[in-house]
Write a protein that holds these residues in place. Structure first.
Motif: not given
Ligand code: HEM
Ligand SMILES: [Cu+2]
Length: 531
Positions: A283-299
């Motif tokens: 689950q942590a691997i799944v969720i971290s993919s979305f964490g990366i995908a989401f945060l990636g827009y703001f940097v």
């Protein structure tokens, strides 16, 4: 044996010969079309890179003049970024394996899938002919920074339009994969029972859909500016060149996650198979993919620290850049924890996966250097940046591609490759890679600028090491590619499950039949069911 259960390689449909391939709507054949075309472009790009390194082996002119060097690094960048690493893993392995891994017969829109490949070829053709048409090859670098890209006479317009068409191909693949995953998972395959590679494609699909239109519009703005002198970016017409950089990086930073997330998905498949252990922290691997995908827009602003921004926005972009490192670190932690106390089966794909983790960590850590404001002012536009993104993009996406190629090769072609040649090629490649790119960190910290055909004599030593590394690396690469091509025709026949993998693709014959499954499987347990 009826026609449907014949392997997808042998299947005879309406068309014969080459037409049976370039008009095929079978996701596996389309995967191979991408494999062959992307590999061809990769070889062109790699040779351009080698020529650049030969120029840089000594100060002064060695084999080409500065204008040619500028054209080469531009074409090298456009080829590698837009034609190789952005489409790479999703278009090749995603097309081939996504439907099989979720227990489907094909993607949701098979014809749209074929259209994506045709658009890819069209976009590539437009981008490459920019070299020969108009007033000479573009020399802007792959970023097409304004106002330079607006003012030089070279053939920028067709390079930019090529990239625009390629964007459509990318969007269509994203739409297709997202729909396929929503609608076509086998009965019983709940979201949390889906393997990790499809999960990574799902997160990537959203970035492709949301971010790609921005680059499309930006590139059209360049064309409009050049042809009609509109004045978006040219200060003399009332425009703002910094606006161009914002628009460009609003896409191109998320795009680096289009490159890396599917690569991480490949690694997440390989590690449990060769550790013979259920993946740690699914689950942590799944969720971290979305964490990366989401945060990636703001940097995105971290590419512009030296370009001129308010102190508040610099602080904001720097802070968020550090946050992105967290979900990436979570994945590394989970891969290592999966290996811990596993009964490890040492094979070529695992070597590539371990090398991936190693180089990806160096790439990620150097990203943090660049993300911190004071350090980046020193490092920006030096060889350090070139080192960073080659560690991440080539070391990350490229290594994961090689890992996946050696993992899934027996499934795709029904034959096994020569393992000792594969390992020899890997070792030579890896040594060359480190000599080639690690030296760039040192050269960059000492101040060697990037994108320059020449350098001061004090950088000569490092550049010799780096250029020799390039020669060694290309030699290793040649061994790897020749071994795979030979083995696809002459290798030992492969069984259905040569590595003891547990995901669905290992339950079907190698190579798979046209329709993948005789009967769609019922899913009752998670994807990595090891004891
Ligand atoms: C995860 C995959 C990543 C990829 C594929 C990637 C790729 C790239 C590329 C291609 C560039 C150069 C752009 C150019 O041509 O100017 C770059 C620059 C940069 N990267 Fe990454 N990167 C990744 C991760 C990271 C991470 C995790 C960080 C920080 C935590 C980071 C921080 C930066 C910064 C700050 C720059 C700009 C440096 C400068 O131009 O001064 N990157 N990256
Ligand atoms: Cu970035």
């Amino acid at each position: 044996m009826n026609q449907e259960s014949v392997s997808y390689l042998k299947y005879q449909g309406k068309h014969k010969g080459i037409l049976a391939w370039i008009l095929s709507t079978d996701h596996k054949r389309i995967g191979l079309l991408y494999l062959y075309s992307i590999m061809s472009f990769f070889i062109i790009g790699a040779l351009l890179g080698l020529l650049m390194k030969l120029e840089l082996i000594a100060p002064g002119k060695t084999i080409m003049n500065a204008a040619t060097y500028n054209a080469f690094f531009t074409l090298h960048g456009i080829t590698m970024i837009f034609l190789v690493v952005i489409p790479g893993v999703p278009a090749i392995f995603g097309n081939f394996f996504l439907p099989i891994m979720i227990g489907a017969k094909d993607v949701a829109f098979p014809r749209l899938n074929l259209l994506s490949w045709w658009l890819y070829i069209l976009g590539a053709a437009i981008a490459l002919t920019s070299q020969f048409l108009g007033d000479g090859p573009p020399d802007t670098g792959w970023t097409f920074y304004a106002p330079y890209s607006l003012r030089i006479p070279t053939n920028v317009v067709s390079a930019v339009l090529g990239a625009f068409v390629l964007g459509f191909s990318s969007i269509l693949t994203g739409i297709n994969f997202i729909t396929t995953i929503h609608r076509m998972k086998a009965p019983g395959m709940k979201w949390m029972k889906m393997p990790l590679f499809p999960w990574s494609l799902y997160a990537t699909g959203w970035i492709q859909i949301v971010a790609t239109p921005i680059i499309g519009i930006t590139l059209l703005m360049i064309v409009a500016e050049r042809i009609f002198k509109i004045g978006f970016f040219d200060p003399s017409l009332g425009g703002d060149p910094i606006l161009y950089q914002h628009l460009f990086w609003i896409y191109s930073h998320p795009a680096v996650y289009i490159m890396i997330l599917p690569a991480m998905g490949v690694i997440s498949e390989i590690i449990p198979t060769f550790a013979r252990k259920t993946v740690f922290g699914y689950q942590a691997i799944v969720i971290s993919s979305f964490g990366i995908a989401f945060l990636g827009y703001f940097v995105w602003g971290h590419h512009m620290f030296a370009a001129g921004m308010s102190a508040a926005s610099m602080w904001f972009f720097s802070f968020l850049t550090f946050l992105v490192a967290i979900p990436s670190a979570i994945k590394v932690f989970n891969w290592v924890a999966t290996l811990y106390k596993g009964s490890i089966n040492v094979q070529t794909p695992l070597y590539w996966a371990l090398a991936f983790i190693f180089v990806f960590m160096i790439g990620g850590l150097t990203g943090l250097f660049q993300g911190s404001l004071a350090v980046d002012v020193h490092l920006t536009d030096t060889m350090f940046i070139v080192g960073h993104f080659h560690f991440i993009v080539f070391g990350g996406t490229g290594y994961a591609f090689m890992a996946g190629m050696h993992y899934w090769f027996p499934k795709m072609f029904g034959r096994q490759y020569d393992k000792s040649w594969a390992n020899t090629g890997f070792l030579i490649f890896f040594m060359g890679f480190l000599a080639l790119y690690f030296t760039m960190f040192i050269l960059g910290m000492n101040g060697e600028p990037r994108r320059s055909a020449d350098y001061l004599p004090q950088f000569h030593g490092g550049n010799i090491v780096s250029s020799l590394g390039a020669i060694v690396m290309i030699f290793g690469l040649a061994i790897i590619i020749i071994n795979l091509i030979r083995s696809a025709r002459h290798g030992e026949p492969a069984p259905a499950d040569p590595w003891g993998g547990k995901t669905l693709e290992w339950t079907v014959p190698s190579p798979p039949p046209l329709e993948n499954f005789e009967e769609i499987p019922e899913i009752t347990h998670g994807p990595y069911d090891y004891k």
